[in-house]
Scaffold this motif. Structure first.
Motif, short mmCIF file in Angstrom:
data_model
loop_
_atom_site.label_atom_id
_atom_site.label_comp_id
_atom_site.label_asym_id
_atom_site.label_seq_id
_atom_site.Cartn_x
_atom_site.Cartn_y
_atom_site.Cartn_z
N GLN A 186 -111.72 -34.91 -13.88
CA GLN A 186 -113.00 -34.28 -13.58
C GLN A 186 -113.22 -34.16 -12.08
O GLN A 186 -113.71 -33.14 -11.58
CB GLN A 186 -114.14 -35.08 -14.23
CG GLN A 186 -115.49 -34.38 -14.20
CD GLN A 186 -115.48 -33.06 -14.92
OE1 GLN A 186 -114.87 -32.93 -15.99
NE2 GLN A 186 -116.15 -32.06 -14.36
N GLN A 187 -112.86 -35.22 -11.34
CA GLN A 187 -113.02 -35.18 -9.89
C GLN A 187 -112.10 -34.14 -9.26
O GLN A 187 -112.47 -33.51 -8.27
CB GLN A 187 -112.76 -36.56 -9.30
CG GLN A 187 -113.86 -37.56 -9.60
CD GLN A 187 -113.61 -38.91 -8.97
OE1 GLN A 187 -112.47 -39.27 -8.70
NE2 GLN A 187 -114.67 -39.67 -8.77
N LEU A 226 -111.18 -31.31 -10.73
CA LEU A 226 -111.81 -30.02 -11.01
C LEU A 226 -112.98 -29.76 -10.05
O LEU A 226 -113.14 -28.65 -9.54
CB LEU A 226 -112.31 -29.98 -12.46
CG LEU A 226 -111.21 -29.95 -13.54
CD1 LEU A 226 -111.86 -30.04 -14.93
CD2 LEU A 226 -110.36 -28.70 -13.44
N ASP A 227 -113.77 -30.82 -9.82
CA ASP A 227 -114.89 -30.70 -8.88
C ASP A 227 -114.38 -30.41 -7.47
O ASP A 227 -114.98 -29.61 -6.73
CB ASP A 227 -115.72 -31.98 -8.87
CG ASP A 227 -116.47 -32.20 -10.19
OD1 ASP A 227 -116.60 -31.23 -10.95
OD2 ASP A 227 -116.88 -33.35 -10.44
N SER A 228 -113.28 -31.07 -7.10
CA SER A 228 -112.72 -30.88 -5.76
C SER A 228 -112.15 -29.48 -5.58
O SER A 228 -112.28 -28.87 -4.51
CB SER A 228 -111.63 -31.92 -5.49
OG SER A 228 -112.17 -33.21 -5.53
N GLU A 277 -113.20 -26.80 -7.10
CA GLU A 277 -114.35 -25.89 -6.97
C GLU A 277 -114.97 -26.01 -5.58
O GLU A 277 -115.34 -25.01 -4.95
CB GLU A 277 -115.39 -26.24 -8.04
CG GLU A 277 -116.58 -25.30 -8.10
CD GLU A 277 -116.19 -23.85 -8.36
OE1 GLU A 277 -116.91 -22.95 -7.88
OE2 GLU A 277 -115.16 -23.62 -9.04
N MET A 278 -115.08 -27.27 -5.08
CA MET A 278 -115.62 -27.48 -3.74
C MET A 278 -114.70 -26.84 -2.70
O MET A 278 -115.16 -26.19 -1.75
CB MET A 278 -115.76 -28.99 -3.47
CG MET A 278 -116.17 -29.35 -2.05
SD MET A 278 -117.85 -28.80 -1.65
CE MET A 278 -118.78 -30.07 -2.54
N GLY A 325 -111.21 -29.69 -0.94
CA GLY A 325 -112.42 -30.26 -1.56
C GLY A 325 -112.54 -31.75 -1.34
O GLY A 325 -113.63 -32.27 -1.12
N TYR A 326 -111.41 -32.47 -1.40
CA TYR A 326 -111.42 -33.91 -1.14
C TYR A 326 -111.76 -34.22 0.30
O TYR A 326 -112.27 -35.29 0.62
CB TYR A 326 -110.05 -34.51 -1.46
CG TYR A 326 -109.77 -34.76 -2.92
CD1 TYR A 326 -110.75 -35.33 -3.73
CD2 TYR A 326 -108.54 -34.46 -3.47
CE1 TYR A 326 -110.50 -35.57 -5.07
CE2 TYR A 326 -108.28 -34.70 -4.81
CZ TYR A 326 -109.26 -35.25 -5.61
OH TYR A 326 -109.01 -35.50 -6.93
N LEU A 360 -116.75 -36.36 -0.78
CA LEU A 360 -116.83 -34.90 -0.80
C LEU A 360 -117.91 -34.40 0.15
O LEU A 360 -119.08 -34.74 0.02
CB LEU A 360 -117.13 -34.41 -2.22
CG LEU A 360 -116.05 -34.71 -3.27
CD1 LEU A 360 -116.44 -34.14 -4.61
CD2 LEU A 360 -114.71 -34.14 -2.83
#
Length: 566
Positions: free
Chosen positions: A313-314, A316-318, A320-321, A367-368, A447
């Protein structure tokens, strides 16, 4: 001596008179359940008779019963159970002909019909009790998750159990015609067997509570055995929770679980499972694991699956970010963000230059916070086109200027902490541990916030290690310039005049500035003093703490990272 029936009657009568309200409540609860339980007993009795006949296992009688009120109340109170947790609330007794093998044949039939509860099987035929009691006891899970006990014994064993030890010889005499003196001799030996250990224990003056506790340690099982509503056994380590159970069933069940029922009652996910619990997992299609679950699981299967989901999940979030940050940077260069972010081939080529396999890996790195979007855009455009479109031609970019301003504002100075192998990344010290120069440190990519630096001994580090992709190596920069940092000390002292003055003098003597000091007296008549001092590094702080400890009347000195309630 055949006193069991009298004892049972006296116990129920005493219970009714000594605890009238509890007797009334329990009796009312049992009476409410009685029709359903008796119907259930009738059904399982018929099933047992049918299966025993079908397998040609001879039997004399099948009895059934509800647990006595006093015995039930005693078990509920002693073990802190609910009525639904009692395995022998209802029981069936199979009395076979006088051949032991028939008891074991009947047992195999019972276990073929229903699922046995592990650790609930007792063989007192092969290992009779000291009072000569013999029987097979097993608990099984029946239809609808209802547990019940089954006792299996021969006619002779039943006679002894109901009428007492002495009845054993009467039964034998009537059946086999044994001589009276032989019976008396065997009875004498049996009584000696029962009484001698009691006498020896009394003479040794042993502590019975210590003996029981040591016995528990020897016999205490390491695992618990639970059941699904369908009767399937699930073995888990002791201390396992509902979440562990869900992942033991299937990883998808664990990922989507939102609650559970234990023995028909809804319980929180953090509830620990006990031996013999019937557990039903409640799931929701869109439900997902929580990081907090890691604090409530003990099995490696559950822990690994939760960590996998969090990392996925992280990521995927990264991604997108990273897509947003790279698109935003492209707009600064007057380029279409959709075109830059959507060009898979160019992203892959740029990713390969960073040693990454795919374009998504590059977006995740952005993103990271490991890769600056400006630098990634430079790889995509190439040096010539990048220089041509670069809106910033100053010697120091606005990013570098901003980083310097922030560092100066938070008191880190120039390059107080550097990230190994990566340039131009903003670092900040975590508030939870406020690391000092000289302490071992570790970096965590937050992030949109750069690198947050923690003391390696910080209690939060173990939670951050869930996602190791965001952990980076950091170190203190080699810099002769000393940087001042504020640190709070919490001092416990004896309650006497001049303690605050003594502490401040001790700190001043080693040429250390004090920013704040406050004191009060605790309800235990101890002085509580909080002092904020300015130090350069860990060695300086250790010197301050040592100096304060040398003040007469000091009980304890500790470093704190947040104000304590004075």
């Amino acid at each position: 001596l055949g006193m069991g029936k009298i004892r049972s009657e006296l116990e129920d009568l005493s219970f009714k008179n000594l605890h009238p309200q509890e007797y009334k409540n329990l009796s009312k609860e049992i009476e409410k359940r009685r029709p359903q339980l008796e119907a259930y007993l009738k059904k399982i009795t018929a099933t047992i008779k049918e299966k025993l006949d079908e397998n040609e296992v001879p039997f004399v009688e099948i009895q059934s019963r509800l647990k006595r009120l006093y015995s039930l109340w005693k078990k509920l109170k002693k073990r802190g159970l609910k009525i639904d947790d009692v395995y022998d609330l209802i029981a069936v007794r199979i009395i076979t002909t006088d051949q032991k093998r028939n008891c074991y044949l009947a047992l195999s039939v019972i276990h073929d019909i229903w699922t046995p509860v592990p650790e609930r099987f007792k063989d007192w035929i092969g290992n009779p009790r000291d009072n000569l009691y013999q029987s097979l006891h097993t608990s099984v899970i029946g239809e609808g998750g209802q547990a019940f006990e089954v006792q299996i014994r021969t006619q002779e064993m039943h006679y002894v159990a109901e009428e007492g030890v002495a009845a054993h010889w009467r039964y034998k005499d009537n059946k086999l015609g044994e001589e009276h003196d032989q019976s008396v001799d065997v009875l004498r030996k049996t009584v000696e067997k029962l009484l001698l250990p009691l006498v020896e224990t009394t003479e040794a003056n042993e502590d019975s509570e210590d003996f029981i506790e040591s016995l528990k340690l020897d016999l205490y099982p390491k695992d618990v055995y639970t059941f699904t509503p369908m009767g399937k056994i699930v073995e888990l380590p002791r201390g396992a929770t509902v979440i562990d159970f869900a992942y033991a069933i299937h990883s998808e069940v664990g990922d989507s679980c939102t609650g559970a029922k234990i023995n028909g009652r809804i319980v929180p996910l953090r509830t620990k499972i006990q031996n013999g619990n019937v557990v039903e997992i409640l799931t929701t299609k869109n439900s997902k694991p929580s990081r907090d679950w890691l604090n409530h699981v003990v099995t490696s299967r559950a822990r690994s699956r939760i960590r996998q989901w969090i990392a996925k999940q992280q990521r995927l979030d990264s991604i997108e970010m990273g897509r947003k940050l790279l698109g935003k940077e492209a707009k600064k260069f007057g380029l279409s963000s959709k075109k830059i972010v959507g060009d898979v081939d160019e992203l892959t080529r740029a990713a390969n230059e960073y040693g990454l396999a795919r374009g998504e890996d590059l977006l995740a790195s952005i993103g990271y916070g490991k890769t600056l979007p400006r630098n990634a855009l430079g790889k995509i455009l190439g040096p010539e086109r990048f220089d041509k479109l670069d809106p910033e031609k100053k010697e120091d970019s606005r990013l570098e200027t901003g980083m310097k301003a922030v560092k100066k504002f938070i008191g880190l100075g120039e390059d107080a902490i550097v990230v190994k192998g990566v340039d131009n990344l903003l670092t900040t010290r975590a508030r939870c541990c406020n690391p000092l120069r000289g302490e071992e440190i570790i970096g965590y990519i937050s992030l949109g916030k750069g690198i947050v630096v923690h003391n390696k001994r910080c209690t939060n580090v173990k939670h951050l290690m869930v996602n190791k992709d965001r952990i980076v190596d950091v170190e203190w920069a080699k810099n002769d310039q000393k940087q001042i940092q504020s640190v709070r000390l919490f001092v416990t002292t004896e309650d006497r005049t001049g303690m605050l003055a003594g502490i401040t003098n001790a700190i001043s003597e080693i040429k250390t500035n004090i920013r704040d000091a406050r004191a009060r007296v605790s309800n235990r008549d101890e002085g509580l003093i909080e002092v904020t001092v300015e130090v350069f590094d860990k060695k300086h702080l250790d010197k301050v703490i040592s100096s304060v400890k040398n003040v007469s009347g000091i009980i304890n000195v500790e470093r704190v990272n947040s104000p304590k309630q004075l």
